[in-house]
Design an enzyme around this catalytic site. Structure first.
Site, PDB file in Angstrom:
ATOM      1  N   ASP A  47      -7.867  -5.207  -0.080  1.00  0.00           N
ATOM      2  CA  ASP A  47      -8.341  -6.066  -1.159  1.00  0.00           C
ATOM      3  C   ASP A  47      -8.067  -7.546  -0.923  1.00  0.00           C
ATOM      4  OD1 ASP A  47      -9.277  -3.990  -2.969  1.00  0.00           O
ATOM      5  OD2 ASP A  47      -7.179  -3.446  -3.193  1.00  0.00           O
ATOM      6  N   HIS A 102       0.851  -1.184   0.000  1.00  0.00           N
ATOM      7  CA  HIS A 102       0.000   0.000   0.000  1.00  0.00           C
ATOM      8  C   HIS A 102       0.883   1.228   0.000  1.00  0.00           C
ATOM      9  CE1 HIS A 102      -3.159   2.830   1.255  1.00  0.00           C
ATOM     10  NE2 HIS A 102      -4.019   1.902   0.882  1.00  0.00           N
TER      11      HIS A 102
END
Length: 378
Positions: free
Chosen positions: A315, A261
């Protein structure tokens, strides 16, 4: 003239001041209006959280009941939009259908009365109410079926699951889906939110704002990653194949979906909550072998690249939750959009409060003084 420093992707360059959400990537903290995501996931509902984000405070009982009533009674879409959606190709991706449908709403409600609080509230209610209806409608239409009408006696999340298959969902599934929406509703200045704010800064209508954000969310590096996580787990196939898969991918410097991320350097707090939600679903509705593969993949990745701050993001486990609910893989990202609409609208509203149109500069790296060559000499 001052030479600007070029940073690809505008990394670490503030694009706005905002009081909507806060992310501490080093500590794994996510807050909405100062409230930790863990507390909201445990105690709140999606519509209450949406109200908090959009209007800036937790509503009292009367305010929340009024907001819920407005949204739940505004879920039907105009027949002309339904007719338009029937013309979409069955092979089209649901995100493309959603972007077109959200933009089409602006044809019916295009009055840009951006200083009118009634217009602002009506727009918020209409978008939050109809986006789930359009997602469910396209899912049925592409199979050749008529869309299912919303049920006024069902809550926001339960009604969406009902519209997908005309079957009232189990209360646990409805609650878990509601928590999933809370987890996805807002996340600071991500790509789709930046897109929404840039569009909002031109003072266009909120339907164009949401449509532009949906188009940005559709990319695999943003909202589309959870679809690719499921495809990856299916490709791996078994726990025994996890380590060879990771080692090969790292050797090729290939991206492993669901990991890493731009902000978080520890495990995404939303991923932790989603993992727990997945376990709750499996305990009640049966095991999913891909969960075991996912857990092993997380373990091996922590061993291999944890020192680089690469951990599961939102996700990674969300697709397993939706999969257990029987939701088709290519609806994962539209569901992300259903949640994120409230976050986009919060930023739209905040942008309007102190608006200035976005006009960034660039670093030109082309030639100068090039002579024009006549066409007969080329």
């Amino acid at each position: 003239m001052t030479v600007c420093e070029y940073r690809p992707g505008l990394e670490d360059i503030p694009a706005a001041q905002s009081s909507i959400s806060h992310v501490d990537g080093q500590k794994g903290i996510l807050e909405y209006r100062g409230i930790r995501i863990e507390e909201l996931a445990e105690k709140s509902t999606f519509l209450e959280t949406a109200f908090l984000l959009i209007w800036g405070y937790l509503p009292n009982r009367h305010e929340l009941a009024a907001f819920q009533s407005e949204v739940l009674n505004s879920r039907r879409i105009k027949y002309r939009i339904r007719d338009m959606m029937k013309c979409f190709p069955e092979s089209g991706h649901p995100m493309d259908a959603l972007q077109a449908s959200a933009a089409a709403l602006g044809l019916f409600y295009s009055r840009r009365d951006l200083h009118n609080p009634i217009y602002i509230r009506d727009s918020v209610v209409r978008l939050m109410a109809t986006i789930p209806t359009m997602v469910a409608a396209f899912q049925l239409m592409r199979k050749g079926d008529d869309p299912v009408k919303p049920r006024d006696d069902l809550g926001y999340s339960a009604n969406f699951l009902y519209m997908l298959n005309e079957k009232e969902p189990d209360p646990l599934a409805a609650r878990i889906f509601d928590v999933c929406l809370i987890l996805h509703v807002e996340h600071s200045m991500n790509a789709s939110t930046f897109s929404a704010r840039v569009t909002a800064s031109t003072l266009t209508d909120p339907y164009a704002v949401v449509a532009s954000a949906v188009g940005t969310l559709a990319g695999p590096l943003h909202g589309g990653a959870n679809e690719e996580v499921i495809e990856m787990l299916e490709k791996i196939g078994s726990v025994e194949n996890v380590r060879p898969f990771v080692e090969d991918a790292l050797h090729r410097k290939a991206k492993i979906m669901g990991f890493g991320h731009r902000v978080y350097k520890v495990k995404d707090p939303r991923a932790t909550i989603l993992q727990n939600l997945a376990v709750q679903l499996f305990d009640k509705f049966g095991y999913d072998k891909y969960y075991e593969i996912a857990v092993e993949l997380e373990r091996v990745m922590a061993e291999k690249v944890g020192n680089k701050g690469i951990y599961p993001n939102v996700d990674f486990y969300s697709g397993l939750v939706y999969r257990k609910m029987g939701i088709p893989t290519d609806l994962f990202t539209p569901i992300f959009a259903i949640a994120r609409v409230a976050g986009w609208l919060a930023h739209w509203k905040e942008q309007l409060a102190e608006n200035r149109i976005f006009r960034p500069t660039q670093v030109y790296n082309g030639e100068h003084g090039v002579a024009y060559t006549p066409i007969n000499q080329r």
